[in-house]
Design a protein around this motif. Structure first.
Motif, PDB file in Angstrom:
ATOM      1  N   SER A  85      39.512   5.948  47.957  1.00  0.00           N
ATOM      2  CA  SER A  85      40.768   5.956  47.218  1.00  0.00           C
ATOM      3  C   SER A  85      40.557   6.385  45.765  1.00  0.00           C
ATOM      4  O   SER A  85      41.332   7.176  45.213  1.00  0.00           O
ATOM      5  N   MET A  86      39.507   5.876  45.157  1.00  0.00           N
ATOM      6  CA  MET A  86      39.205   6.243  43.773  1.00  0.00           C
ATOM      7  C   MET A  86      38.868   7.728  43.673  1.00  0.00           C
ATOM      8  O   MET A  86      39.322   8.420  42.758  1.00  0.00           O
ATOM      9  N   THR A  87      38.086   8.225  44.631  1.00  0.00           N
ATOM     10  CA  THR A  87      37.737   9.648  44.654  1.00  0.00           C
ATOM     11  C   THR A  87      38.981  10.505  44.840  1.00  0.00           C
ATOM     12  O   THR A  87      39.139  11.543  44.179  1.00  0.00           O
ATOM     13  N   ASP A  88      39.879  10.075  45.725  1.00  0.00           N
ATOM     14  CA  ASP A  88      41.112  10.830  45.980  1.00  0.00           C
ATOM     15  C   ASP A  88      41.984  10.915  44.730  1.00  0.00           C
ATOM     16  O   ASP A  88      42.522  11.978  44.413  1.00  0.00           O
ATOM     17  N   VAL A  89      42.151   9.806  44.010  1.00  0.00           N
ATOM     18  CA  VAL A  89      42.961   9.807  42.790  1.00  0.00           C
ATOM     19  C   VAL A  89      42.305  10.678  41.720  1.00  0.00           C
ATOM     20  O   VAL A  89      42.977  11.456  41.041  1.00  0.00           O
ATOM     21  N   ALA A  90      40.994  10.567  41.581  1.00  0.00           N
ATOM     22  CA  ALA A  90      40.286  11.386  40.589  1.00  0.00           C
ATOM     23  C   ALA A  90      40.483  12.871  40.868  1.00  0.00           C
ATOM     24  O   ALA A  90      40.747  13.659  39.955  1.00  0.00           O
ATOM     25  N   ALA A  91      40.401  13.252  42.138  1.00  0.00           N
ATOM     26  CA  ALA A  91      40.547  14.667  42.509  1.00  0.00           C
ATOM     27  C   ALA A  91      41.990  15.134  42.381  1.00  0.00           C
ATOM     28  O   ALA A  91      42.255  16.196  41.807  1.00  0.00           O
ATOM     29  N   ALA A  92      42.925  14.339  42.896  1.00  0.00           N
ATOM     30  CA  ALA A  92      44.326  14.768  42.918  1.00  0.00           C
ATOM     31  C   ALA A  92      44.978  14.749  41.539  1.00  0.00           C
ATOM     32  O   ALA A  92      45.704  15.681  41.178  1.00  0.00           O
ATOM     33  N   ASP A  93      44.725  13.711  40.770  1.00  0.00           N
ATOM     34  CA  ASP A  93      45.424  13.542  39.492  1.00  0.00           C
ATOM     35  C   ASP A  93      44.669  14.105  38.281  1.00  0.00           C
ATOM     36  O   ASP A  93      45.280  14.378  37.250  1.00  0.00           O
ATOM     37  N   PHE A  94      43.340  14.255  38.405  1.00  0.00           N
ATOM     38  CA  PHE A  94      42.540  14.670  37.247  1.00  0.00           C
ATOM     39  C   PHE A  94      41.632  15.864  37.534  1.00  0.00           C
ATOM     40  O   PHE A  94      40.903  16.299  36.662  1.00  0.00           O
ATOM     41  N   ASP A  95      41.665  16.354  38.790  1.00  0.00           N
ATOM     42  CA  ASP A  95      40.794  17.457  39.203  1.00  0.00           C
ATOM     43  C   ASP A  95      39.341  17.139  38.868  1.00  0.00           C
ATOM     44  O   ASP A  95      38.603  17.951  38.340  1.00  0.00           O
ATOM     45  N   ARG A  96      38.946  15.899  39.143  1.00  0.00           N
ATOM     46  CA  ARG A  96      37.585  15.417  38.855  1.00  0.00           C
ATOM     47  C   ARG A  96      36.936  14.955  40.152  1.00  0.00           C
ATOM     48  O   ARG A  96      37.599  14.408  41.036  1.00  0.00           O
ATOM     49  N   HIS A  97      35.636  15.143  40.241  1.00  0.00           N
ATOM     50  CA  HIS A  97      34.858  14.709  41.394  1.00  0.00           C
ATOM     51  C   HIS A  97      33.604  14.023  40.880  1.00  0.00           C
ATOM     52  O   HIS A  97      33.086  14.402  39.826  1.00  0.00           O
ATOM     53  N   PRO A  98      33.097  13.033  41.623  1.00  0.00           N
ATOM     54  CA  PRO A  98      31.873  12.375  41.154  1.00  0.00           C
ATOM     55  C   PRO A  98      30.731  13.380  41.042  1.00  0.00           C
ATOM     56  O   PRO A  98      30.587  14.260  41.894  1.00  0.00           O
ATOM     57  N   ILE A  99      29.946  13.239  39.990  1.00  0.00           N
ATOM     58  CA  ILE A  99      28.742  14.043  39.841  1.00  0.00           C
ATOM     59  C   ILE A  99      27.745  13.619  40.913  1.00  0.00           C
ATOM     60  O   ILE A  99      27.041  14.426  41.494  1.00  0.00           O
ATOM     61  N   ARG A 100      27.742  12.325  41.176  1.00  0.00           N
ATOM     62  CA  ARG A 100      26.846  11.757  42.185  1.00  0.00           C
ATOM     63  C   ARG A 100      27.483  10.494  42.746  1.00  0.00           C
ATOM     64  O   ARG A 100      28.118   9.738  42.029  1.00  0.00           O
ATOM     65  N   THR A 101      27.289  10.281  44.038  1.00  0.00           N
ATOM     66  CA  THR A 101      27.723   9.058  44.709  1.00  0.00           C
ATOM     67  C   THR A 101      26.527   8.500  45.464  1.00  0.00           C
ATOM     68  O   THR A 101      25.835   9.235  46.157  1.00  0.00           O
ATOM     69  N   GLU A 102      26.298   7.214  45.318  1.00  0.00           N
ATOM     70  CA  GLU A 102      25.173   6.552  45.988  1.00  0.00           C
ATOM     71  C   GLU A 102      25.665   5.328  46.753  1.00  0.00           C
ATOM     72  O   GLU A 102      26.643   4.700  46.354  1.00  0.00           O
TER      73      GLU A 102
END
Length: 148
Positions: A85-102
């Motif tokens: 959900s956090m990734t989806d909001v970051a991508a949809a609303d801010f055009d941002r994606h995690p640099i890294r996910t662990e």
């Protein structure tokens, strides 16, 4: 001398100072864009019933990031759903994606690194064990509500 060069995103510009970062503000609310981003993805965690959500301003005490978001999920499936959900909001609303996910395999602790915002989503036992709030206890806790 090594030929390796770290990849730096525009928001991670090493020449950007804390003073310069704090000048990037939203004129309507007076809050900086990074804080607006942190609050938006924290709200995404809340929508997935994440518990004990904390937003810590660590920019004054660490060079790692400007904000940490710490969230508890009560099952591995919920931890993954919060992260998604956090990734989806970051991508949809801010055009941002995690640099890294662990940590998505085990899902007791998922870390998402957005550069100036780092997200930690824990199962309760892992959150208690690592105690990030105690470790970063000198950081300012930020309200999830936007300033008006």
């Amino acid at each position: 001398m090594s030929d390796f060069q770290n990849a730096v995103t525009p928001l991670q510009n090493p020449t950007r100072t804390a003073a310069a970062a704090s000048t990037a503000t939203n004129a309507a609310t007076g809050e900086d864009d990074t804080l607006k981003f942190a609050r938006a993805i924290a709200h995404a965690a809340d929508e997935r019933k994440g518990a004990d959500i904390r937003v810590l301003r660590v920019e004054e005490v660490s060079f790692i990031a400007d904000y940490f978001i710490i969230v508890t999920g009560f099952s591995s499936a919920q931890v993954r759903a919060i992260a998604r959900s956090m990734t989806d909001v970051a991508a949809a609303d801010f055009d941002r994606h995690p640099i890294r996910t662990e940590g998505q395999g085990e899902s007791s602790w998922i870390l998402q690194d957005y550069g100036e915002v780092i997200v930690h989503i824990f199962l309760p036992e892992a959150r208690d064990y690592y105690g990030l709030e105690a470790f970063w206890g000198h950081a300012e806790e930020v309200s999830l509500a936007a300033q008006s």
